[in-house]
Scaffold this motif. Structure first.
Motif, PDB file in Angstrom:
ATOM      1  N   PRO A   1      -2.464 -12.504 -13.201  1.00  0.00           N
ATOM      2  CA  PRO A   1      -2.010 -11.513 -14.386  1.00  0.00           C
ATOM      3  C   PRO A   1      -3.431 -10.985 -14.881  1.00  0.00           C
ATOM      4  N   GLU A   2      -4.445 -11.974 -14.769  1.00  0.00           N
ATOM      5  CA  GLU A   2      -5.731 -11.576 -15.615  1.00  0.00           C
ATOM      6  C   GLU A   2      -6.571 -10.533 -14.682  1.00  0.00           C
ATOM      7  N   GLY A   3      -6.005 -10.444 -13.295  1.00  0.00           N
ATOM      8  CA  GLY A   3      -7.001  -9.737 -12.277  1.00  0.00           C
ATOM      9  C   GLY A   3      -6.513  -8.175 -12.674  1.00  0.00           C
ATOM     10  N   SER A   4      -6.977  -7.472 -11.620  1.00  0.00           N
ATOM     11  CA  SER A   4      -6.709  -5.850 -11.543  1.00  0.00           C
ATOM     12  C   SER A   4      -5.475  -5.568 -10.946  1.00  0.00           C
ATOM     13  N   VAL A   5      -4.785  -4.372 -11.122  1.00  0.00           N
ATOM     14  CA  VAL A   5      -3.759  -3.938 -10.503  1.00  0.00           C
ATOM     15  C   VAL A   5      -3.772  -4.223  -9.182  1.00  0.00           C
ATOM     16  N   LEU A   6      -4.837  -3.794  -8.460  1.00  0.00           N
ATOM     17  CA  LEU A   6      -5.044  -3.791  -7.161  1.00  0.00           C
ATOM     18  C   LEU A   6      -4.898  -5.196  -6.447  1.00  0.00           C
ATOM     19  N   SER A   7      -5.392  -6.073  -7.076  1.00  0.00           N
ATOM     20  CA  SER A   7      -5.318  -7.684  -6.728  1.00  0.00           C
ATOM     21  C   SER A   7      -3.935  -8.063  -6.953  1.00  0.00           C
ATOM     22  N   GLN A   8      -3.043  -7.450  -7.942  1.00  0.00           N
ATOM     23  CA  GLN A   8      -1.662  -7.921  -8.124  1.00  0.00           C
ATOM     24  C   GLN A   8      -0.873  -7.285  -6.756  1.00  0.00           C
TER      25      GLN A   8
END
Length: 345
Positions: free
Chosen positions: A60-67
């Motif tokens: 959840p702390e990462g970017s939208v792309l990583s999610q």
């Protein structure tokens, strides 16, 4: 052939990629935290799982792309999240519900073909006669009736008024059949249970009203499509040439008419299955049929956003793959179809 296979494979891959993006975007459009919607778990629970296994975290702390990347990896691994209400894995619930909808749609399509094709040929052979006008009138009335209203009328007449058929459900509560394939009739035949004929008859009686509710509307459509195709075929030049050679009407129909009339019908009939599945999802709610439609409606009532997202994705993927696969098969097996029909796919 290779070009057609590559073209349809690219179309399927691109379409599924777009569907995955839309499904992932729903997590940000639904109320609540996107990570909770994606997993069906509270952030506190997800944090505990993250401490136990790093593969479960949606970062959840990462970017939208990583999610999104982690979301796709979870989809391919079969981890579609859990239901907010039941707490069960969504993949398992969907795999239990979707076969019931497919079964209902398949039976309705089979019944529609068995009735609609002969009636369509009959209407075409009696063109501009009383039989043709009668069948056309019946088809207009049948096609105009909403599926949900027709289902309620069938319940009122055959269940409540006469008591001939069950009101709802897939099987009486006194019977218990293990779910191996998800298709109730096939599961009964494969199961090692007592009094199998009685269980099979009970399941068949539960199938009659939902199947009729879907099949009646589809039958009228197949009748009209068949009638138009047969009339066009009988008015073609090669049919007139066959008559000129001295062939009888029966010989013309058996050798040339039926085969050539069915060629343009088959693609249209194959494309009716997604519509059948949609109608089945509506009918399931009325008859309490444990299919994906009834499951989605319950998820909407309970505001189970993770289940809504996963269910919509599963149905969309199935419809896309089935529709494009059938169209590709017909394109490969029918050399008469145009090679370039970009706008019809």
């Amino acid at each position: 052939m290779v070009n057609i296979l590559l073209r349809y494979t690219n179309l399927i891959i691109i379409t599924l990629f777009i569907l995955s993006l839309l499904s992932f975007s729903l997590a940000y459009l639904f109320p609540g935290n996107p990570i909770e919607v994606l997993t069906g778990l509270k952030l506190e629970e997800l944090q505990k799982l993250q401490n136990q296994s790093a593969n479960i975290a949606y970062k959840p702390e990462g970017s939208v792309l990583s999610q999104y990347g982690h979301y796709m990896s979870e989809l391919f691994s079969g981890n579609w999240g859990v239901s907010f209400n039941s707490g069960q894995p969504l993949y398992e619930e969907i795999m239990l519900s979707l076969p019931a909808s497919i079964e209902l749609s398949a039976y309705a399509l089979t019944l529609s073909l068995l009735v609609g094709l002969p009636l369509g040929f009959l209407a075409a052979l009696r063109h501009h006669r009383a039989t043709d006008y009668t069948l056309l009138s019946i088809s207009v009335v049948g096609y105009s009736i909403p599926v949900f209203w027709l289902a309620l009328i069938l319940i009122l007449v055959f269940s409540l008024q006469f008591g001939w058929l069950p009101l709802s459900g897939r099987l009486s509560l006194i019977f218990e059949v293990p779910s191996n394939t998800g298709f109730v009739l096939l599961d009964i035949l494969l199961a090692d249970i007592e009094d199998k004929p009685s269980v099979f008859l009970d399941a068949f009686r539960h199938l009659i009203l939902p199947t009729l509710s879907i099949a009646i509307v589809t039958t009228t459509l197949i009748l009209r499509i068949t009638r138009r195709s047969v009339i066009e075929t009988l008015n073609s030049e090669f049919i007139q040439a066959a008559y000129a050679r001295g062939l009888t009407t029966r010989q013309v129909l058996m050798r040339h008419g039926i085969r050539n009339a069915l060629v343009p019908i088959l693609p249209l009939l194959a494309m009716q299955f997604p519509t059948l599945l949609t109608n089945a999802m509506i009918v399931e709610t009325i008859f309490s049929w444990p299919g994906i439609g009834n499951w989605l409606i319950q998820a909407i009532y309970q505001q189970d956003y993770s289940a809504i997202r996963a269910g919509m994705l599963a149905v969309s993927v199935f419809v896309v793959i089935f529709t494009m696969s059938i169209d590709m098969f017909l394109r490969l097996t029918d050399p008469k179809r145009k090679k370039i029909e970009r706008g019809t796919i």
